[in-house]
Design an enzyme around this catalytic site. Structure first.
Site, PDB file in Angstrom:
ATOM      1  N   ASP A  13       5.487   4.205  -4.373  1.00 35.16           N
ATOM      2  CA  ASP A  13       4.246   3.736  -5.004  1.00 35.16           C
ATOM      3  C   ASP A  13       2.992   4.331  -4.378  1.00 35.16           C
ATOM      4  O   ASP A  13       1.956   3.672  -4.292  1.00 35.16           O
ATOM      5  CB  ASP A  13       4.163   2.196  -4.976  1.00 35.16           C
ATOM      6  CG  ASP A  13       5.339   1.555  -5.667  1.00 35.16           C
ATOM      7  OD1 ASP A  13       5.836   2.140  -6.636  1.00 35.16           O
ATOM      8  OD2 ASP A  13       5.771   0.466  -5.221  1.00 35.16           O
ATOM      9  N   HIS A  41       5.934   4.844 -12.366  1.00 34.37           N
ATOM     10  CA  HIS A  41       4.873   5.815 -12.082  1.00 34.37           C
ATOM     11  C   HIS A  41       3.746   5.584 -13.070  1.00 34.37           C
ATOM     12  O   HIS A  41       3.913   5.779 -14.281  1.00 34.37           O
ATOM     13  CB  HIS A  41       5.428   7.246 -12.166  1.00 34.37           C
ATOM     14  CG  HIS A  41       6.441   7.552 -11.102  1.00 34.37           C
ATOM     15  ND1 HIS A  41       7.030   8.772 -10.948  1.00 34.37           N
ATOM     16  CD2 HIS A  41       6.956   6.771 -10.115  1.00 34.37           C
ATOM     17  CE1 HIS A  41       7.865   8.733  -9.910  1.00 34.37           C
ATOM     18  NE2 HIS A  41       7.846   7.526  -9.402  1.00 34.37           N
ATOM     19  N   THR A 239      17.085   3.460  -1.071  1.00 31.80           N
ATOM     20  CA  THR A 239      17.633   3.615  -2.406  1.00 31.80           C
ATOM     21  C   THR A 239      18.882   4.487  -2.291  1.00 31.80           C
ATOM     22  O   THR A 239      19.283   4.858  -1.179  1.00 31.80           O
ATOM     23  CB  THR A 239      16.594   4.188  -3.386  1.00 31.80           C
ATOM     24  OG1 THR A 239      17.088   4.001  -4.727  1.00 31.80           O
ATOM     25  CG2 THR A 239      16.327   5.670  -3.153  1.00 31.80           C
ATOM     26  N   ASP A 333     -10.564   4.875  -2.166  1.00 33.95           N
ATOM     27  CA  ASP A 333     -11.589   3.942  -2.656  1.00 33.95           C
ATOM     28  C   ASP A 333     -11.283   2.487  -2.346  1.00 33.95           C
ATOM     29  O   ASP A 333     -12.183   1.651  -2.322  1.00 33.95           O
ATOM     30  CB  ASP A 333     -11.754   4.116  -4.175  1.00 33.95           C
ATOM     31  CG  ASP A 333     -10.424   3.944  -4.913  1.00 33.95           C
ATOM     32  OD1 ASP A 333      -9.512   4.761  -4.673  1.00 33.95           O
ATOM     33  OD2 ASP A 333     -10.287   2.982  -5.694  1.00 33.95           O
ATOM     34  N   VAL A 413      -9.634   8.843  -5.493  1.00 29.76           N
ATOM     35  CA  VAL A 413     -10.767   7.928  -5.292  1.00 29.76           C
ATOM     36  C   VAL A 413     -10.914   6.943  -6.463  1.00 29.76           C
ATOM     37  O   VAL A 413     -11.992   6.426  -6.713  1.00 29.76           O
ATOM     38  CB  VAL A 413     -12.082   8.715  -5.050  1.00 29.76           C
ATOM     39  CG1 VAL A 413     -12.069   9.365  -3.671  1.00 29.76           C
ATOM     40  CG2 VAL A 413     -12.315   9.778  -6.132  1.00 29.76           C
TER      41      VAL A 413
END
Ligand code: GDP
Ligand code: IMO
Ligand code: MG
Length: 428
Positions: A13, A41, A239, A333, A413
């Site tokens: 992720d 995704h 996994t 961000d 960002v």
């Protein structure tokens, strides 16, 4: 033209979907090489927000050929639903989406086995996505798996399914006290899938080789991250496929020396879904703040993600094992309102300092050694060049580069396609 492997540098992720979608603008072929629909995704674009589980994240660029490689485990029902979803917004799939005839198929009994085994673990489940991932790869290794190409080999398939139903029923009855697996159910599913997947299943080898011969731009899209790799991750909290670029080579059908760039994708902090050690996890208000600002909820299971500071030891380990030639740091961000930011630069264990990832049981006991840097307390989302970033944000990224030991190519960002800084020539 480059052949670029996009590899998760943490626990998954990291923003691989966004990175692949961004780079796919200039790609001729995009190949998913490992995992299955345990992946989520995320892509934001003019059509909406999509959480792709199986389709390569280049699917929204109509000029890109998209390949689901032999290393992927395919749940046909999920794939068909996803195809319908992107076709609904006008994205063509026939003639540009290809499923390798060597890819293994996930059946309902794989999912059931995953669920039953998690239940059997009682209070200490592995926290899998319950999508049948380990059971399908275990059948692949045990050489009783059904591959996409088998759907079109009637005689061969009939024999395989008879044997499979027999073996699976024995396990279902004997181990799980569950109903048997009926051969008719398997046959019906295969007939339905053969009818609908016909236009997509192919030998993808010629297409991939032709792209290499013609020096086309190829993107290899990884699932999950190095800390969940079957060999190099925190076993057994891993996994069942290889997340590394070596896995990209085998799982896509590309010789290792043809991979020209390995882009490690990390987040500015760390998250994990599922069980197992995560040294920098924050069980406090700062962890909640990261989850809430970063919207850290699983793309596949919607589980809240465990959140913590950037783990430089794990990321450097990933860079070493995977051989990152470049680095992407996403979600910078998310720290825009933080007064200070931290980075783990080492672990402490029993009075010793560690610079690498130890055995899983030891990893559960390490204490991170942090460096603290000043925050920037200004929005970064509009930034398009490194020089647009506050000096503190640049210093933070430089420090990550130093710790990980790979040069920064991309910085994220914001979640939108445009919210990306290209830090080097050759990536924009
Ligand atoms: P993947 O599995 O590696 O593709 O990552 P996920 O899609 O599961 O999770 C990443 C999440 O972060 C998604 O919701 C993305 O839309 C989002 N995201 C990606 N890059 C950025 C970024 O730079 N800033 C912000 N705020 N969100 C991002
Ligand atoms: P992407 O590709 C985050 C985690 C599960 C569990 C472990 C094993 O979106 O980064 P599995 O179902 O594979 O047997 O689960 O791995 N996991 C993920 N965590 N992102 C993912 O995919 C994941 N896929 C599996 O939570 O801990
Ligand atoms: Mg994901």
């Amino acid at each position: 033209m480059p052949v670029t492997a996009v590899v998760g540098a943490q626990w998954g992720d990291e923003g691989k979907g966004k990175v692949v979608d961004t780079l796919a603008r200039h790609a001729d072929v995009v190949i998913r090489y490992n995992g299955g629909n345990n992946a989520g995704h995320t892509i934001h674009n003019q059509h909406g927000t999509f959480r792709l589980h199986l389709l390569p994240s280049g699917i929204f660029h109509p000029a890109a050929q998209c390949v689901i490689g032999p290393g992927v485990a395919v749940n046909p029902e999920v794939l068909l639903a996803e195809i319908a979803e992107v076709e609904r917004v006008g994205m063509p799939t026939v003639g540009r989406l290809w499923v390798s005839d060597r890819a293994h198929l996930i059946f309902p009994h794989h999912i059931l086995t995953d669920e039953l085994e998690e239940l059997a673990r009682g209070g200490s489940p592995h926290g899998t996505t319950k999508q049948g991932i380990w059971p399908v790869y275990s059948d692949k290794v045990g050489r009783i798996g059904i591959r996409a190409g088998d759907l079109f080999q009637e005689q061969h398939l009939a024999e395989q399914l008879r044997f499979l139903a027999d073996r699976k029923s024995a396990v279902m009855r004997g181990v799980y006290r569950h109903e048997p697996v009926e051969v008719k159910t398997l046959q019906d599913a295969c007939r339905r899938w053969a009818g609908r997947l016909g236009p997509y299943v192919a030998d993808t080898h010629p297409l991939v080789q032709e792209a290499l011969r013609a020096d086309r731009a190829v993107l290899l899209e990884g699932q999950l991250g190095v800390m969940r790799d079957l060999d190099w991750g925190l076993y057994p909290f891993v996994t069942s496929s290889t997340t590394l670029p070596g896995g990209a080579s085998a799982g896509a059908g590309i010789p290792p020396y043809k991979i020209t760039r390995v882009l490690g994708v990390a987040k500015a902090y760390t998250t994990a879904v599922g069980s197992g050690p995560m040294p920098t996890e924050l069980g406090d208000a700062t962890g909640d703040r990261l989850r809430s600002i970063g919207q850290e909820f699983g793309a596949t299971t919607r589980r809240p993600r465990r959140c913590g500071w950037f783990d430089g030891v794990a990321a450097r380990f990933a860079a070493e094992v995977a051989g990152f030639t470049h680095l992407a740091v996403m979600k910078v961000d998310v720290f825009d309102t933080f007064e200070t930011v931290r980075l783990a630069v080492a672990y402490r264990l029993d009075g010793r300092t560690l610079q690498t990832v130890p055995h899983t049981a030891a990893m559960a006991r390490v204490e991170p050694v942090y460096e603290e840097l000043p925050g920037w307390r200004r929005p970064t989302t509009g930034a398009r060049h490194l020089t647009d970033l506050p000096v503190e944000a640049r210093a933070f990224l430089r420090r990550i580069e130093e710790i990980v030991g790979a040069p920064l190519a991309l910085a994220g960002v914001g979640p939108e396609r445009a919210d990306m800084i290209f830090c080097q020539e050759g990536w924009a």
